[in-house]
Design a protein around this motif. Structure first.
Motif, short mmCIF file in Angstrom:
data_model
loop_
_atom_site.label_atom_id
_atom_site.label_comp_id
_atom_site.label_asym_id
_atom_site.label_seq_id
_atom_site.Cartn_x
_atom_site.Cartn_y
_atom_site.Cartn_z
N LEU A 107 0.51 -1.05 -0.01
CA LEU A 107 -0.25 0.31 0.17
C LEU A 107 0.96 0.79 0.25
O LEU A 107 0.62 1.88 -0.63
CB LEU A 107 -0.39 -0.40 1.21
CG LEU A 107 -2.64 -0.62 1.48
CD1 LEU A 107 -2.57 -0.60 2.53
CD2 LEU A 107 -3.44 -1.13 0.21
N ASP A 108 1.88 1.43 0.76
CA ASP A 108 2.87 2.49 1.07
C ASP A 108 3.18 2.60 -0.60
O ASP A 108 3.95 3.58 -0.77
CB ASP A 108 3.51 2.56 2.02
CG ASP A 108 3.68 2.35 3.43
OD1 ASP A 108 1.89 2.68 3.65
OD2 ASP A 108 3.54 1.80 4.13
N ASN A 109 3.89 2.04 -1.51
CA ASN A 109 4.25 1.76 -2.50
C ASN A 109 4.04 2.05 -3.73
O ASN A 109 3.61 1.95 -4.87
CB ASN A 109 5.51 0.35 -2.56
CG ASN A 109 6.41 0.29 -2.00
OD1 ASN A 109 7.32 1.70 -1.47
ND2 ASN A 109 6.76 -0.08 -1.33
N ASN A 110 2.39 2.11 -3.72
CA ASN A 110 1.22 1.72 -4.64
C ASN A 110 1.31 1.20 -5.48
O ASN A 110 1.02 1.58 -6.75
CB ASN A 110 1.42 3.06 -5.10
CG ASN A 110 0.91 4.77 -4.07
OD1 ASN A 110 0.23 4.98 -3.46
ND2 ASN A 110 1.54 5.64 -4.55
N GLU A 111 1.34 -0.13 -5.08
CA GLU A 111 1.29 -1.19 -6.10
C GLU A 111 0.04 -1.37 -6.48
O GLU A 111 -0.55 -1.21 -5.64
CB GLU A 111 2.10 -2.56 -5.07
CG GLU A 111 3.62 -2.79 -5.06
CD GLU A 111 4.35 -3.27 -4.72
OE1 GLU A 111 4.23 -4.71 -4.85
OE2 GLU A 111 5.14 -2.91 -3.86
N LYS A 112 -0.02 -1.86 -7.80
CA LYS A 112 -1.39 -2.03 -8.44
C LYS A 112 -1.81 -3.31 -8.32
O LYS A 112 -1.38 -4.19 -8.30
CB LYS A 112 -1.58 -2.56 -9.54
CG LYS A 112 -0.72 -0.71 -10.20
CD LYS A 112 -2.20 0.37 -10.78
CE LYS A 112 -1.60 0.80 -10.88
NZ LYS A 112 -2.35 2.30 -9.83
N PHE A 113 -3.22 -3.73 -7.42
CA PHE A 113 -3.99 -5.24 -6.89
C PHE A 113 -5.83 -4.46 -6.24
O PHE A 113 -5.14 -3.53 -6.63
CB PHE A 113 -2.84 -6.26 -5.65
CG PHE A 113 -3.16 -5.10 -4.61
CD1 PHE A 113 -3.99 -5.03 -3.24
CD2 PHE A 113 -1.99 -4.05 -3.95
CE1 PHE A 113 -3.89 -4.37 -2.86
CE2 PHE A 113 -1.30 -3.23 -2.52
CZ PHE A 113 -3.06 -3.97 -2.42
N VAL A 114 -6.09 -5.31 -7.20
CA VAL A 114 -7.58 -5.36 -6.24
C VAL A 114 -7.53 -6.17 -5.64
O VAL A 114 -7.30 -6.57 -4.43
CB VAL A 114 -8.92 -6.19 -7.55
CG1 VAL A 114 -10.02 -6.04 -6.98
CG2 VAL A 114 -8.31 -6.33 -7.91
N PHE A 115 -7.91 -4.41 -3.95
CA PHE A 115 -7.98 -4.87 -3.06
C PHE A 115 -9.81 -4.27 -2.55
O PHE A 115 -10.30 -3.88 -2.46
CB PHE A 115 -7.31 -3.38 -2.16
CG PHE A 115 -7.17 -3.66 -0.45
CD1 PHE A 115 -7.25 -4.70 -0.08
CD2 PHE A 115 -6.64 -2.71 0.06
CE1 PHE A 115 -6.21 -4.85 0.90
CE2 PHE A 115 -6.16 -2.97 1.33
CZ PHE A 115 -6.15 -3.94 1.90
N ILE A 116 -10.22 -6.05 -1.66
CA ILE A 116 -11.70 -6.05 -1.01
C ILE A 116 -11.39 -6.08 0.11
O ILE A 116 -11.01 -7.11 1.01
CB ILE A 116 -11.89 -7.62 -1.83
CG1 ILE A 116 -12.35 -6.52 -3.27
CG2 ILE A 116 -13.79 -7.50 -1.44
CD1 ILE A 116 -12.53 -8.36 -3.61
N ASP A 117 -12.68 -5.54 0.86
CA ASP A 117 -12.52 -5.62 2.58
C ASP A 117 -13.97 -6.33 2.21
O ASP A 117 -15.20 -5.50 1.87
CB ASP A 117 -13.26 -4.29 3.28
CG ASP A 117 -12.81 -3.70 4.57
OD1 ASP A 117 -13.54 -5.30 5.14
OD2 ASP A 117 -12.33 -3.30 4.67
N VAL A 118 -14.07 -6.93 3.24
CA VAL A 118 -15.24 -7.91 3.34
C VAL A 118 -15.88 -7.98 4.50
O VAL A 118 -17.22 -9.16 4.83
CB VAL A 118 -15.06 -9.73 2.79
CG1 VAL A 118 -14.22 -9.76 1.38
CG2 VAL A 118 -14.29 -10.22 3.60
N ARG A 119 -15.55 -6.68 5.27
CA ARG A 119 -15.88 -6.55 6.90
C ARG A 119 -17.95 -6.19 6.36
O ARG A 119 -17.86 -5.73 5.14
CB ARG A 119 -15.60 -6.20 7.45
CG ARG A 119 -13.80 -6.11 7.74
CD ARG A 119 -13.32 -5.53 8.69
NE ARG A 119 -13.38 -4.01 7.80
CZ ARG A 119 -12.62 -3.19 8.69
NH1 ARG A 119 -12.48 -2.80 9.80
NH2 ARG A 119 -12.56 -1.82 7.61
#
Length: 98
Positions: free
Chosen positions: A13-25
């Protein structure tokens, strides 16, 4: 796909890397404390799969409060043909302790 530690997630996250990020809460949990992920509560995941269809072969990182719900989300997504799903070990609780 191997799961990810909170230390690895923070670095990415700090390096702004690309990935799909999902929070299931649940939505109320997400509002209290979120890391910038797309909020799709675990119970809603089956009816919202169309939102993720274009990411079937992309890296997806899921997280929740402790890692249990996101572990279930990972299994579910893999059963639907998603190929690169990673669970955040320890969830937001572990992330807060960094």
């Amino acid at each position: 796909m191997e799961d990810i530690t909170v230390e690895q997630l923070k670095s990415r996250l700090d390096n702004n890397e690309k990935f799909v990020f999902i929070d299931v809460r649940e939505e109320w949990e997400y509002e209290d404390d979120n890391l910038g992920a797309k909020n799709i509560p675990l119970a809603d995941l089956p009816t919202r799969l169309d939102e993720l269809e274009e990411y079937k072969d992309a890296e997806i990182i899921v997280h929740c409060r402790s890692g249990a719900r996101s572990g279930n989300a990972k299994k579910f997504l893999e059963s639907k043909g998603f190929t690169s799903v990673r669970n955040t070990l320890g969830g937001i609780l572990a992330y807060r302790n960094l």
